[in-house]
Design a protein around this motif. Structure first.
Motif, PDB file in Angstrom:
ATOM      1  N   ALA A 139      29.179  48.284   2.886  1.00  0.00           N
ATOM      2  CA  ALA A 139      28.833  48.446   1.476  1.00  0.00           C
ATOM      3  C   ALA A 139      29.008  49.888   1.025  1.00  0.00           C
ATOM      4  CB  ALA A 139      27.398  47.979   1.236  1.00  0.00           C
ATOM      5  N   MET A 140      28.645  50.844   1.894  1.00  0.00           N
ATOM      6  CA  MET A 140      28.784  52.245   1.546  1.00  0.00           C
ATOM      7  C   MET A 140      30.249  52.586   1.292  1.00  0.00           C
ATOM      8  SD  MET A 140      26.896  55.008   1.150  1.00  0.00           S
ATOM      9  CE  MET A 140      27.924  55.584  -0.184  1.00  0.00           C
ATOM     10  N   HIS A 141      31.124  52.078   2.150  1.00  0.00           N
ATOM     11  CA  HIS A 141      32.560  52.334   1.975  1.00  0.00           C
ATOM     12  C   HIS A 141      33.072  51.734   0.668  1.00  0.00           C
ATOM     13  CE1 HIS A 141      36.654  50.606   2.157  1.00  0.00           C
ATOM     14  NE2 HIS A 141      36.958  51.847   2.472  1.00  0.00           N
ATOM     15  N   THR A 142      32.721  50.487   0.411  1.00  0.00           N
ATOM     16  CA  THR A 142      33.258  49.814  -0.762  1.00  0.00           C
ATOM     17  C   THR A 142      32.723  50.430  -2.044  1.00  0.00           C
ATOM     18  OG1 THR A 142      33.418  47.794   0.550  1.00  0.00           O
ATOM     19  CG2 THR A 142      33.644  47.569  -1.822  1.00  0.00           C
ATOM     20  N   PHE A 143      31.455  50.852  -2.031  1.00  0.00           N
ATOM     21  CA  PHE A 143      30.927  51.556  -3.197  1.00  0.00           C
ATOM     22  C   PHE A 143      31.703  52.853  -3.445  1.00  0.00           C
ATOM     23  CE2 PHE A 143      28.167  54.828  -4.992  1.00  0.00           C
ATOM     24  CZ  PHE A 143      27.832  54.235  -6.200  1.00  0.00           C
ATOM     25  N   SER A 144      31.982  53.596  -2.367  1.00  0.00           N
ATOM     26  CA  SER A 144      32.692  54.868  -2.519  1.00  0.00           C
ATOM     27  C   SER A 144      34.126  54.674  -2.991  1.00  0.00           C
ATOM     28  CB  SER A 144      32.675  55.648  -1.195  1.00  0.00           C
ATOM     29  OG  SER A 144      33.507  55.037  -0.239  1.00  0.00           O
ATOM     30  N   ALA A 145      34.650  53.443  -2.875  1.00  0.00           N
ATOM     31  CA  ALA A 145      36.021  53.170  -3.318  1.00  0.00           C
ATOM     32  C   ALA A 145      36.099  52.842  -4.803  1.00  0.00           C
ATOM     33  CB  ALA A 145      36.605  52.007  -2.507  1.00  0.00           C
TER      34      ALA A 145
ATOM     35  N   GLY B 202      49.660  51.290  -6.139  1.00  0.00           N
ATOM     36  CA  GLY B 202      50.005  50.023  -5.504  1.00  0.00           C
ATOM     37  C   GLY B 202      49.215  49.731  -4.250  1.00  0.00           C
ATOM     38  N   ILE B 203      48.049  50.381  -4.091  1.00  0.00           N
ATOM     39  CA  ILE B 203      47.218  50.172  -2.908  1.00  0.00           C
ATOM     40  C   ILE B 203      46.212  49.057  -3.182  1.00  0.00           C
ATOM     41  CG2 ILE B 203      45.525  51.227  -1.373  1.00  0.00           C
ATOM     42  CD1 ILE B 203      48.360  52.282  -1.051  1.00  0.00           C
ATOM     43  N   ARG B 204      46.125  48.112  -2.233  1.00  0.00           N
ATOM     44  CA  ARG B 204      45.188  47.005  -2.355  1.00  0.00           C
ATOM     45  C   ARG B 204      43.972  47.278  -1.467  1.00  0.00           C
ATOM     46  NH1 ARG B 204      46.437  42.287  -0.505  1.00  0.00           N
ATOM     47  NH2 ARG B 204      45.377  41.074  -2.124  1.00  0.00           N
ATOM     48  N   THR B 205      42.791  47.238  -2.058  1.00  0.00           N
ATOM     49  CA  THR B 205      41.542  47.411  -1.332  1.00  0.00           C
ATOM     50  C   THR B 205      40.566  46.333  -1.802  1.00  0.00           C
ATOM     51  OG1 THR B 205      40.509  48.858  -2.971  1.00  0.00           O
ATOM     52  CG2 THR B 205      41.914  49.920  -1.319  1.00  0.00           C
ATOM     53  N   THR B 206      39.426  46.264  -1.146  1.00  0.00           N
ATOM     54  CA  THR B 206      38.396  45.325  -1.604  1.00  0.00           C
ATOM     55  C   THR B 206      38.015  45.642  -3.039  1.00  0.00           C
ATOM     56  OG1 THR B 206      37.544  45.098   0.644  1.00  0.00           O
ATOM     57  CG2 THR B 206      36.084  44.440  -1.138  1.00  0.00           C
ATOM     58  N   ALA B 207      37.893  46.926  -3.364  1.00  0.00           N
ATOM     59  CA  ALA B 207      37.493  47.331  -4.714  1.00  0.00           C
ATOM     60  C   ALA B 207      38.567  47.011  -5.747  1.00  0.00           C
ATOM     61  CB  ALA B 207      37.155  48.816  -4.737  1.00  0.00           C
ATOM     62  N   THR B 208      39.841  47.245  -5.441  1.00  0.00           N
ATOM     63  CA  THR B 208      40.895  46.936  -6.413  1.00  0.00           C
ATOM     64  C   THR B 208      41.044  45.435  -6.586  1.00  0.00           C
ATOM     65  OG1 THR B 208      42.679  46.961  -4.755  1.00  0.00           O
ATOM     66  CG2 THR B 208      42.170  49.042  -5.854  1.00  0.00           C
ATOM     67  N   LEU B 209      40.780  44.675  -5.530  1.00  0.00           N
ATOM     68  CA  LEU B 209      40.866  43.221  -5.610  1.00  0.00           C
ATOM     69  C   LEU B 209      39.758  42.660  -6.496  1.00  0.00           C
ATOM     70  CD1 LEU B 209      42.097  40.502  -4.557  1.00  0.00           C
ATOM     71  CD2 LEU B 209      40.393  40.624  -2.711  1.00  0.00           C
ATOM     72  N   LEU B 210      38.536  43.163  -6.314  1.00  0.00           N
ATOM     73  CA  LEU B 210      37.390  42.614  -7.031  1.00  0.00           C
ATOM     74  C   LEU B 210      37.244  43.180  -8.441  1.00  0.00           C
ATOM     75  CD1 LEU B 210      34.695  42.678  -4.181  1.00  0.00           C
ATOM     76  CD2 LEU B 210      36.001  40.699  -5.014  1.00  0.00           C
ATOM     77  N   GLY B 211      37.637  44.449  -8.624  1.00  0.00           N
ATOM     78  CA  GLY B 211      37.355  45.119  -9.889  1.00  0.00           C
ATOM     79  C   GLY B 211      35.968  45.735  -9.851  1.00  0.00           C
ATOM     80  N   GLU B 212      35.683  46.606 -10.802  1.00  0.00           N
ATOM     81  CA  GLU B 212      34.464  47.407 -10.731  1.00  0.00           C
ATOM     82  C   GLU B 212      33.194  46.569 -10.749  1.00  0.00           C
ATOM     83  OE1 GLU B 212      32.243  51.045 -13.159  1.00  0.00           O
ATOM     84  OE2 GLU B 212      34.435  50.859 -13.201  1.00  0.00           O
ATOM     85  N   ARG B 213      33.054  45.658 -11.693  1.00  0.00           N
ATOM     86  CA  ARG B 213      31.801  44.911 -11.827  1.00  0.00           C
ATOM     87  C   ARG B 213      31.544  44.032 -10.605  1.00  0.00           C
ATOM     88  NH1 ARG B 213      29.191  45.159 -16.465  1.00  0.00           N
ATOM     89  NH2 ARG B 213      28.089  43.205 -16.015  1.00  0.00           N
ATOM     90  N   ALA B 214      32.579  43.335 -10.132  1.00  0.00           N
ATOM     91  CA  ALA B 214      32.403  42.467  -8.964  1.00  0.00           C
ATOM     92  C   ALA B 214      32.162  43.285  -7.704  1.00  0.00           C
ATOM     93  CB  ALA B 214      33.622  41.566  -8.784  1.00  0.00           C
ATOM     94  N   THR B 215      32.695  44.505  -7.655  1.00  0.00           N
ATOM     95  CA  THR B 215      32.455  45.356  -6.496  1.00  0.00           C
ATOM     96  C   THR B 215      30.995  45.785  -6.436  1.00  0.00           C
ATOM     97  OG1 THR B 215      34.734  46.150  -6.522  1.00  0.00           O
ATOM     98  CG2 THR B 215      33.160  47.454  -5.283  1.00  0.00           C
TER      99      THR B 215
END
Length: 296
Positions: A193-199, A210-223
């Motif tokens: 969670a700490m990593h994904t929040f920091s992303a 063009g980088i795909r991450t959990t955060a880019t996939l979900l978008g800010e609110r879903a992250t």
């Protein structure tokens, strides 16, 4: 293989002091305790008496994860993210983070700091070797090919359990046995969670690159929701070990939910967490020390 291109004469004319300053910034001093702090926590929770904490090897382990491990981890990250970082505003934020421009000495420093894990591991009991090896593997493959976990949603989050590996190594060093599975699961969820929040602050520059991450996939609110759930799982896991631990870790899901529902900019909230994590680590450490050796 780490790229070794240089930027030409300017890089070669840097003084030793300038290079050390660059490595200092590269190592993210604000985040040093993200790796070294867990060593203290893991050692304390692996100890049965204060005498267990007097082992000199613990100082070696703490020192390695305080500076060399951070140079290794963030150096690899900066080298392989050079193109992405050209769009990353955090690299221009008052010198808080360094932008790699092909300096060969950075590659040498990263290689040496990674190799230092071998003599450090040899000083530890075999129970700790797994965790040292896992740190080096995940630390390299998070950013470097062929795995480059950071570019694969979910795996980028999962692989960031590397931040709690130092605690597991310290626990195994002191206790001579592996840490409880609930502790490993709870700590791993916390790191995810700490990593994904920091992303979250990187969503826009990562998308442009063009980088795909959990955060880019979900978008800010879903992250924000993802972090709330995963930090909640961490609190539950620790709460099953000890309800008091669950209460301490419940701070994280409540805080991130509050940030997500408020108007606080995430790139501002991002810089609160070194202090928050330091306070939580201190509470965990002092609480266990109190249990081992009550002052009254």
């Amino acid at each position: 293989m780490i790229p070794t291109t240089t930027t030409g004469g300017a890089a070669s004319q840097e003084t030793a002091g300038e290079r050390l300053r660059y490595l200092f910034v590269l190592s993210r001093p604000r985040f040093w305790l993200y790796l070294a702090g867990p060593v203290a926590v893991g050692a304390v929770y692996g100890a049965a008496t204060l005498a267990d904490l007097a082992e000199p090897v613990l100082l070696v382990l703490f020192a390695y994860f305080l500076v060399p491990a951070n140079v290794f981890l963030y150096g690899i990250n900066d080298v392989y993210d050079a193109e992405i970082d050209a769009e990353n505003p955090k690299k221009d934020d008052g010198g808080r983070e360094a932008r790699w421009e092909g300096q060969r000495f950075v590659v040498y420093a990263v290689t040496v700091c990674g190799a230092l894990a071998i003599p450090v591991a040899l000083l530890l009991p075999r129970a700790a070797w797994l965790w040292i090896g896992l740190f080096v593997l995940l630390g390299a493959e998070y950013s470097a090919p062929p795995a480059r976990f950071k570019t694969t949603p979910v795996l980028d989050s999962l692989s960031n359990g590397l931040y709690v590996v130092p605690a597991m190594a310290a626990y195994a060093t002191v206790a001579g046995a592996q840490p409880p599975l609930l502790a490993v699961a709870g700590a791993w969820c916390w790191a995810m969670a700490m990593h994904t929040f920091s992303a979250i602050p990187d969503i826009d520059p990562d998308r442009r690159a063009g980088i795909r991450t959990t955060a880019t996939l979900l978008g800010e609110r879903a992250t924000y929701a993802y972090c709330t759930v995963v930090w909640g799982l961490a609190a539950v896991a620790f709460g099953l070990l000890d309800p008091r631990l669950g209460v301490v870790f419940a701070v994280y899901p409540m805080l991130v939910a509050g940030i997500g529902l408020s108007s606080v900019p995430v790139d501002r909230a991002y810089w609160w967490y070194p202090t928050i994590n330091t306070i939580v680590g201190a509470v965990l450490t002092m609480g266990k020390l109190w249990q081992i050796a009550p002052p009254f």
